[in-house]
Motif scaffolding. Structure first.
Motif, PDB file in Angstrom:
ATOM      1  N   SER A 222       0.821  -1.220   0.000  1.00 25.72           N
ATOM      2  CA  SER A 222       0.000   0.000   0.000  1.00 25.72           C
ATOM      3  C   SER A 222       0.850   1.263   0.000  1.00 25.72           C
ATOM      4  O   SER A 222       0.444   2.302  -0.543  1.00 25.72           O
ATOM      5  N   THR A 223       2.043   1.181   0.610  1.00 26.95           N
ATOM      6  CA  THR A 223       2.920   2.359   0.670  1.00 26.95           C
ATOM      7  C   THR A 223       4.317   2.076   0.123  1.00 26.95           C
ATOM      8  O   THR A 223       5.185   2.941   0.191  1.00 26.95           O
ATOM      9  N   ASN A 224       4.524   0.866  -0.387  1.00 30.01           N
ATOM     10  CA  ASN A 224       5.845   0.487  -0.875  1.00 30.01           C
ATOM     11  C   ASN A 224       6.913   0.662   0.219  1.00 30.01           C
ATOM     12  O   ASN A 224       8.005   1.176  -0.015  1.00 30.01           O
ATOM     13  N   THR A 225       6.555   0.229   1.417  1.00 29.08           N
ATOM     14  CA  THR A 225       7.468   0.295   2.563  1.00 29.08           C
ATOM     15  C   THR A 225       8.038  -1.091   2.823  1.00 29.08           C
ATOM     16  O   THR A 225       7.281  -2.066   2.912  1.00 29.08           O
ATOM     17  N   THR A 226       9.349  -1.180   2.945  1.00 33.66           N
ATOM     18  CA  THR A 226       9.997  -2.461   3.221  1.00 33.66           C
ATOM     19  C   THR A 226      10.671  -2.404   4.592  1.00 33.66           C
ATOM     20  O   THR A 226      11.336  -1.425   4.926  1.00 33.66           O
ATOM     21  N   ILE A 227      10.464  -3.459   5.378  1.00 30.75           N
ATOM     22  CA  ILE A 227      11.130  -3.607   6.673  1.00 30.75           C
ATOM     23  C   ILE A 227      11.923  -4.902   6.622  1.00 30.75           C
ATOM     24  O   ILE A 227      11.365  -5.964   6.310  1.00 30.75           O
ATOM     25  N   LEU A 228      13.222  -4.814   6.899  1.00 28.84           N
ATOM     26  CA  LEU A 228      14.055  -6.015   6.800  1.00 28.84           C
ATOM     27  C   LEU A 228      14.978  -6.147   8.001  1.00 28.84           C
ATOM     28  O   LEU A 228      15.253  -5.185   8.715  1.00 28.84           O
ATOM     29  N   TYR A 229      15.448  -7.376   8.171  1.00 24.21           N
ATOM     30  CA  TYR A 229      16.420  -7.687   9.223  1.00 24.21           C
ATOM     31  C   TYR A 229      17.492  -8.590   8.633  1.00 24.21           C
ATOM     32  O   TYR A 229      17.185  -9.524   7.871  1.00 24.21           O
ATOM     33  N   TYR A 230      18.737  -8.310   9.001  1.00 21.70           N
ATOM     34  CA  TYR A 230      19.853  -9.172   8.602  1.00 21.70           C
ATOM     35  C   TYR A 230      20.667  -9.509   9.845  1.00 21.70           C
ATOM     36  O   TYR A 230      21.032  -8.622  10.617  1.00 21.70           O
ATOM     37  N   TRP A 231      20.924 -10.810  10.011  1.00 27.33           N
ATOM     38  CA  TRP A 231      21.679 -11.266  11.179  1.00 27.33           C
ATOM     39  C   TRP A 231      23.181 -11.012  10.982  1.00 27.33           C
ATOM     40  O   TRP A 231      23.807 -11.551  10.073  1.00 27.33           O
ATOM     41  N   SER A 232      23.724 -10.158  11.847  1.00 30.86           N
ATOM     42  CA  SER A 232      25.162  -9.912  11.883  1.00 30.86           C
ATOM     43  C   SER A 232      25.506  -9.609  13.331  1.00 30.86           C
ATOM     44  O   SER A 232      25.543  -8.455  13.751  1.00 30.86           O
ATOM     45  N   ALA A 233      25.733 -10.659  14.107  1.00 22.82           N
ATOM     46  CA  ALA A 233      25.857 -10.527  15.558  1.00 22.82           C
ATOM     47  C   ALA A 233      27.043  -9.675  15.978  1.00 22.82           C
ATOM     48  O   ALA A 233      27.013  -9.021  17.015  1.00 22.82           O
ATOM     49  N   SER A 234      28.093  -9.646  15.158  1.00 27.17           N
ATOM     50  CA  SER A 234      29.307  -8.912  15.525  1.00 27.17           C
ATOM     51  C   SER A 234      29.500  -7.627  14.718  1.00 27.17           C
ATOM     52  O   SER A 234      30.403  -6.842  15.018  1.00 27.17           O
ATOM     53  N   LEU A 235      28.697  -7.434  13.675  1.00 35.95           N
ATOM     54  CA  LEU A 235      28.837  -6.292  12.754  1.00 35.95           C
ATOM     55  C   LEU A 235      30.215  -6.243  12.092  1.00 35.95           C
ATOM     56  O   LEU A 235      30.648  -5.185  11.634  1.00 35.95           O
ATOM     57  N   SER A 236      30.881  -7.370  12.051  1.00 36.51           N
ATOM     58  CA  SER A 236      32.145  -7.455  11.325  1.00 36.51           C
ATOM     59  C   SER A 236      31.937  -8.354  10.115  1.00 36.51           C
ATOM     60  O   SER A 236      30.972  -9.122  10.056  1.00 36.51           O
TER      61      SER A 236
END
Length: 369
Positions: free
Chosen positions: A143-157
């Protein structure tokens, strides 16, 4: 002169000095923001405390009130309109995943929403053969072309297998390099929320076979051999990198969420530690400090365009909101019940019941976007 004073009062720079982390918890009969027994489309069963043996849900009935800021009530249709044609990305550990699931439940009101599209494939978020789950999820509200996502990166490295064809080899953990996923897709994000913290311990690194690398080779710096120093180095590194990218993507607003507190008492997760208090706010309901209690993130974002999403102290007051030792209700009657030994119960005093405290994290995020 009068005009200058008016401009000063409404200046955005004046608005931005508001400290959303300073305030108090107040009872609110309009909570929670979605039903605790619903939202099964987005909410992991292991975090849905209404579906567990727990019987006290008073932790659901509070909202956070910043001391000097007006924080409007979250309204899902208004939020979606604001986020039209935008992508919100959470990248971090399982607590980042909780925040992602919380926002999905808040935005749908916990209702079944078959019209929402799974667009994980656009970001390579598909479950590999033999894996328990994909590395993340992405959903689009048409309806609004809104995307919500999650990516697993526990250490951000950046994690790179040292032998791509043999899974028994170690994995290079590049402390000074952001995850490949972030480097590849940052140009598609409009709101970015990063977090890390609880995977930075020797047990996690050894279990995952992560070997710290700096400048493309195994770490030789004895100071970085200390896990805490390595974590802080990585936080500073990724914040500097994201800050360097912001001029390229003017629409992008980046946040770094501070660490979520653990509430283990009388031991740790594997030594009988628990968080079985169910009375809200036994340690008080206010945060009066101006600075963050997460000094690493506070120091790392200073002087950058990255905003701090400071949730540590306000979450510290909510020890009753964790999963604790509650288990899902049995689907069939149990004929005989054996009282477990307390040291045999594994309590989860890290993750939160949902609905719950991560909903507030998202309210603070939405207020600052």
């Amino acid at each position: 002169m009068a005009t200058d004073k008016i401009k000063e009062k409404i200046s955005p720079s004046k608005q931005e000095v508001c400290n959303y982390a300073k305030g108090k918890w107040v009872a609110d009969s309009r909570r929670p923001l979605y039903p605790g027994s619903g939202c099964k489309q987005w909410l992991s069963a292991m975090w849905a405390c209404r579906l567990m043996e727990r019987t006290d849900f008073s932790y659901e009935g509070y909202r956070w009130q910043p001391k000097d800021c007006k924080m409007p009530e979250f309204e899902r249709s208004s939020f979606l309109r604001r986020m039209q044609d935008r992508t919100i990305a959470f990248i971090g550990d399982s607590l980042g995943r909780q925040q992602f699931q919380s926002l999905m439940c808040m935005t749908t009101g916990g209702e079944e929403s078959p019209e929402i599209e799974n667009v994980g494939w656009k970001y390579g978020l598909v479950k590999p053969r033999g894996a328990i789950r994909p590395d993340g999820w992405a959903y689009r509200f048409p309806s609004t072309n809104t995307t919500i996502l999650y990516y697993w990166s526990a250490s951000l490295s950046d994690l790179v297998p040292l032998n791509a064809t043999d899974s028994t080899f170690d994995i290079a953990m590049h402390l000074d390099r952001p995850p490949a996923f972030l480097r590849q897709y940052i140009h598609q994000f409009d709101v970015l929320v990063l977090n890390t913290g609880h995977h930075w311990n020797r047990g996690k690194l050894e279990a995952n076979r992560w070997v710290m690398h700096v400048n493309g080779k195994p770490n030789e710096d004895p100071e970085l051999a200390d896990i805490r120093n390595a974590k802080n180095f990585t936080v500073y590194s990724i914040i500097r990198w994201v800050d360097s990218q912001l001029p390229l993507y003017p629409r992008l607003k980046a946040f770094f969420r501070t660490i979520s507190p653990r509430h283990f008492r009388n031991g740790d997760w594997n030594t009988g530690g628990n968080c079985n208090n169910t009375v809200p706010l036994t340690g008080g309901n206010e945060v009066n400090e101006d600075g963050s209690s997460d000094k690493t993130v506070e120091g790392a974002v200073k002087g950058t365009r990255i905003k701090i999403l400071d949730i540590t102290s306000l979450s510290e007051l909510r020890d009753e909101g964790h999963i604790s030792g509650y288990k899902p209700r049995p689907s069939k009657p149990v004929k005989a019940y054996k009282v477990p030994n307390p040291t045999e119960i594994v309590n989860d005093c890290l993750h939160w019941c949902l609905p719950g405290i991560p909903d507030t994290w998202n309210e603070l995020l939405v207020a600052q976007v």
